[in-house]
Design a protein around this motif. Structure first.
Motif, PDB file in Angstrom:
ATOM      1  N   UNK A   5      42.614  40.587  51.283  1.00 49.36           N
ATOM      2  CA  UNK A   5      44.007  40.978  51.105  1.00 49.36           C
ATOM      3  C   UNK A   5      44.581  40.461  49.786  1.00 49.36           C
ATOM      4  N   UNK A   6      44.724  39.130  49.680  1.00 48.90           N
ATOM      5  CA  UNK A   6      45.488  38.571  48.562  1.00 48.90           C
ATOM      6  C   UNK A   6      44.709  38.641  47.247  1.00 48.90           C
ATOM      7  N   UNK A   7      43.428  38.293  47.272  1.00 50.30           N
ATOM      8  CA  UNK A   7      42.631  38.412  46.037  1.00 50.30           C
ATOM      9  C   UNK A   7      42.550  39.871  45.570  1.00 50.30           C
ATOM     10  N   UNK A   8      42.404  40.782  46.522  1.00 45.83           N
ATOM     11  CA  UNK A   8      42.336  42.199  46.163  1.00 45.83           C
ATOM     12  C   UNK A   8      43.639  42.668  45.532  1.00 45.83           C
ATOM     13  N   UNK A   9      44.765  42.138  46.009  1.00 42.14           N
ATOM     14  CA  UNK A   9      46.058  42.500  45.421  1.00 42.14           C
ATOM     15  C   UNK A   9      46.078  42.177  43.926  1.00 42.14           C
ATOM     16  N   UNK A  10      45.633  40.977  43.580  1.00 42.81           N
ATOM     17  CA  UNK A  10      45.596  40.585  42.167  1.00 42.81           C
ATOM     18  C   UNK A  10      44.641  41.472  41.381  1.00 42.81           C
ATOM     19  N   UNK A  11      43.467  41.729  41.946  1.00 45.29           N
ATOM     20  CA  UNK A  11      42.484  42.570  41.252  1.00 45.29           C
ATOM     21  C   UNK A  11      43.034  43.969  41.001  1.00 45.29           C
TER      22      UNK A  11
ATOM     23  N   UNK B  22      53.518  42.205  33.879  1.00 45.23           N
ATOM     24  CA  UNK B  22      54.529  42.615  32.897  1.00 45.23           C
ATOM     25  C   UNK B  22      54.353  44.089  32.543  1.00 45.23           C
ATOM     26  N   UNK B  23      53.111  44.516  32.454  1.00 41.46           N
ATOM     27  CA  UNK B  23      52.821  45.927  32.155  1.00 41.46           C
ATOM     28  C   UNK B  23      53.315  46.829  33.283  1.00 41.46           C
ATOM     29  N   UNK B  24      53.250  46.329  34.536  1.00 47.72           N
ATOM     30  CA  UNK B  24      53.595  47.158  35.691  1.00 47.72           C
ATOM     31  C   UNK B  24      55.072  47.121  36.053  1.00 47.72           C
ATOM     32  N   UNK B  25      55.709  45.961  35.974  1.00 48.04           N
ATOM     33  CA  UNK B  25      57.104  45.860  36.437  1.00 48.04           C
ATOM     34  C   UNK B  25      58.060  45.362  35.363  1.00 48.04           C
ATOM     35  N   UNK B  26      57.574  45.275  34.126  1.00 52.83           N
ATOM     36  CA  UNK B  26      58.461  44.916  33.027  1.00 52.83           C
ATOM     37  C   UNK B  26      58.540  43.420  32.777  1.00 52.83           C
TER      38      UNK B  26
ATOM     39  N   UNK C  27      53.051  48.548  43.687  1.00 52.83           N
ATOM     40  CA  UNK C  27      52.344  48.927  42.454  1.00 52.83           C
ATOM     41  C   UNK C  27      51.262  49.957  42.756  1.00 52.83           C
ATOM     42  N   UNK C  28      50.564  49.785  43.879  1.00 56.16           N
ATOM     43  CA  UNK C  28      49.554  50.768  44.282  1.00 56.16           C
ATOM     44  C   UNK C  28      50.186  52.132  44.540  1.00 56.16           C
ATOM     45  N   UNK C  29      51.349  52.148  45.187  1.00 59.77           N
ATOM     46  CA  UNK C  29      52.024  53.414  45.493  1.00 59.77           C
ATOM     47  C   UNK C  29      52.465  54.128  44.219  1.00 59.77           C
ATOM     48  N   UNK C  30      52.974  53.358  43.272  1.00 57.39           N
ATOM     49  CA  UNK C  30      53.434  53.946  42.005  1.00 57.39           C
ATOM     50  C   UNK C  30      52.267  54.530  41.214  1.00 57.39           C
ATOM     51  N   UNK C  31      51.099  53.881  41.340  1.00 55.76           N
ATOM     52  CA  UNK C  31      49.906  54.318  40.584  1.00 55.76           C
ATOM     53  C   UNK C  31      48.875  54.982  41.477  1.00 55.76           C
ATOM     54  N   UNK C  32      49.324  55.640  42.529  1.00 55.72           N
ATOM     55  CA  UNK C  32      48.410  56.172  43.535  1.00 55.72           C
ATOM     56  C   UNK C  32      47.361  57.105  42.952  1.00 55.72           C
TER      57      UNK C  32
ATOM     58  N   UNK D 249      51.881  40.522  48.771  1.00 58.81           N
ATOM     59  CA  UNK D 249      51.207  41.734  49.250  1.00 58.81           C
ATOM     60  C   UNK D 249      52.129  42.943  49.123  1.00 58.81           C
ATOM     61  N   UNK D 250      53.416  42.777  49.436  1.00 61.89           N
ATOM     62  CA  UNK D 250      54.378  43.878  49.320  1.00 61.89           C
ATOM     63  C   UNK D 250      54.500  44.359  47.874  1.00 61.89           C
ATOM     64  N   UNK D 251      54.527  43.412  46.934  1.00 62.98           N
ATOM     65  CA  UNK D 251      54.599  43.791  45.524  1.00 62.98           C
ATOM     66  C   UNK D 251      53.377  44.607  45.125  1.00 62.98           C
ATOM     67  N   UNK D 252      52.191  44.151  45.552  1.00 67.88           N
ATOM     68  CA  UNK D 252      50.955  44.868  45.217  1.00 67.88           C
ATOM     69  C   UNK D 252      50.962  46.271  45.813  1.00 67.88           C
ATOM     70  N   UNK D 253      51.472  46.414  47.037  1.00 70.62           N
ATOM     71  CA  UNK D 253      51.530  47.733  47.679  1.00 70.62           C
ATOM     72  C   UNK D 253      52.459  48.677  46.925  1.00 70.62           C
TER      73      UNK D 253
END
Length: 472
Positions: A313-319, A344-348, A232-237, A226-230
């Motif tokens: 929460x978790x499924x939405x993170x993946x989506x 890979x596209x988001x964090x290399x 990525x969301x912040x970077x692509x806000x 969940x932290x990783x997804x958050x």
């Protein structure tokens, strides 16, 4: 043999044809109707009592009896089973097959299905039985002692054992091996042998060991993801509003209606949502029954919260990760490879490796969590421990290796078929018995309103069925 287990083999073709009828014409409609019914009958328990759910989960970390499984440990077992390939690979498959709009229908089935989870878990607590050092229960028990239908109880026990100890195990194994091969180059048969070793060590330890492992393992892996997804969301806000618009537009889009893809999109979202959160299958009810609580509704509320934890929460993170990356438009990607490519596209370059590690943790917890349901239902069917050993071997060795070597399409189609069978069986039972769950909910709320902090239940409160409630 390879042709049989391939995506083009006759076995996969036959299962696909059956699933098309089962899911297109029966299950989707039945699931939605039941979820709406339970939402109305409980007056939206999943919405109006969410605060109580969270409070109960916090309190449930304390054990009332050292030998018994705590409410939180039972919650962790159900999450261990729920949080697996459905969250990473299943969501990716839903998007690849049904498009972004499928995510909306995953949310719908979770929001409504949480009421179903409440009803089945409350009933499982009501009809649970005492065993040495713990409790045991689930749909087979409320079919036997609530409906008095021995044949249905035994049928369900056999079906859920096949579903979770065989079909679902192969899905988890297949996804782990695919992720590890893509990220680390480990051959599926090698990874399969590693999984056999680890899973066998856990399942031969029994339910209590699995509950302890899950209560530590599951929260850690879920929080990290969940932290990783958050992040990525912040970077692509700046892209987030467009992402939500994309989901809604595709869920109700004109193009989907005119192109004839609306039904497929809706069915895919609901199928993958059900696979992930299990609301209506009765599996989480098995986990709910082993908890030591003072009132059946307590565990019903905790299990309803687990549906939100899993899907919203978790499924939405993946989506969100997949949709923000934009790689979902690549038709050559499906399943776990789509999730790996998106990360890979988001964090290399570390993305595929992170997903491989995450899917190993998620799916391995599901392998041992799924076994719990098999063990409980084998004990319902027979006291002969040789059958329990047989299921442990099938779970920890045979189906793990099968999943490692079979095609992705075949293992998912087998999972869909058996999931449909146990869901229909369980929904019939809880529709008949749901008035008991509604009565218990009203009793719980009444006690809370009189100032009782921790409501209690005794079977004398339901004299008409008191003889069947041996644990209370």
């Amino acid at each position: 043999m390879t042709e049989i287990f391939s995506a083009d083999g006759w076995l996969n073709t036959a299962i696909t044809n059956i699933n098309n009828v089962l899911w297109t014409y029966i299950l989707v409609a039945v699931l939605i109707v039941c979820a709406v019914l339970f939402t109305i009958k409980t007056r939206g328990v999943q919405f109006r009592m969410i605060g109580e759910m969270i409070r109960l989960l916090g309190d449930s970390t304390k054990k009332t009896h050292e030998k018994h499984v705590s409410s939180f440990e039972a919650f962790a077992v159900s999450i261990a089973s729920r949080v697996g390939t459905g969250n990473l690979a299943g969501v990716a498959t839903a998007i690849a097959v049904g498009g972004p709009g499928a995510i909306f229908w995953m949310w719908v089935i979770a929001l409504l299905g949480s009421a179903t989870a409440f009803v089945e878990s409350t009933l499982a607590q009501l009809y649970k039985r005492k065993t040495e050092g713990s409790y045991i229960g689930g749909p087979a028990y409320y079919m036997m002692f609530g409906l008095h239908k021995r044949w249905m109880a035994r049928l369900y026990a056999v079906l859920i054992t096949i579903t979770f100890c065989m079909a679902y195990i192969s899905i988890q194994s297949n996804t782990i091996c695919g992720a590890m091969q893509g990220a680390c180059g480990i051959q599926p048969w090698v990874m399969g042998l590693i999984l056999v070793t680890l899973s066998t060590a856990c399942v031969f330890g029994g339910i209590n060991r699995i509950a302890k492992v899950s209560s530590i393992f599951v929260p850690v892996m879920a929080v990290l993801y969940i932290l990783l997804a958050l992040v990525i969301l912040a970077v692509n806000i700046q892209l987030v509003p467009r992402m939500f618009a994309l989901i809604i537009e595709n869920a109700f889009g004109f193009r989907q209606f005119t192109g004839g893809t609306f039904g497929a999109m809706m069915m895919t979202g609901i199928k993958r949502g059900l696979f992930s959160n299990e609301a209506g299958e009765g599996s989480a009810a098995c986990a709910a029954s082993i908890a030591d609580v003072s009132h059946p509704v307590k565990q019903g509320l905790v299990q309803a919260l687990s549906v939100f934890t899993d899907t919203l929460l978790i499924c939405s993170c993946t989506a969100f990760i997949i949709l923000l990356s934009g790689v979902y438009t690549d038709n050559s990607l499906n399943g776990i490879q789509l999730t790996q490519t998106a990360l890979q596209h988001e964090i290399g370059s570390v993305g595929p490796t992170f997903v491989a590690v995450a899917i190993f943790m998620f799916a391995f917890s599901s392998i041992i969590g799924n076994y719990t349901y098999g063990e409980m239902n084998v004990k319902f069917l027979t006291a002969d421990h040789r059958w329990l050993t047989f299921v442990r071997v099938m779970n920890g060795i045979v189906m793990v290796l099968f999943g490692a070597l079979a095609s992705l399409d075949l293992v998912w189609n087998l999972g869909d078929f058996f999931m449909g069978c146990i869901t229909l069986c369980n929904l019939f039972a809880i529709v008949k018995l749901h008035p008991h769950a509604v009565f218990l909910l009203k009793d719980y709320i009444r006690q809370k309103r009189t100032g009782i902090k921790s409501p209690t239940f005794h079977k004398t409160q339901m004299p008409e069925i008191a003889d069947e409630l041996s644990a209370w």
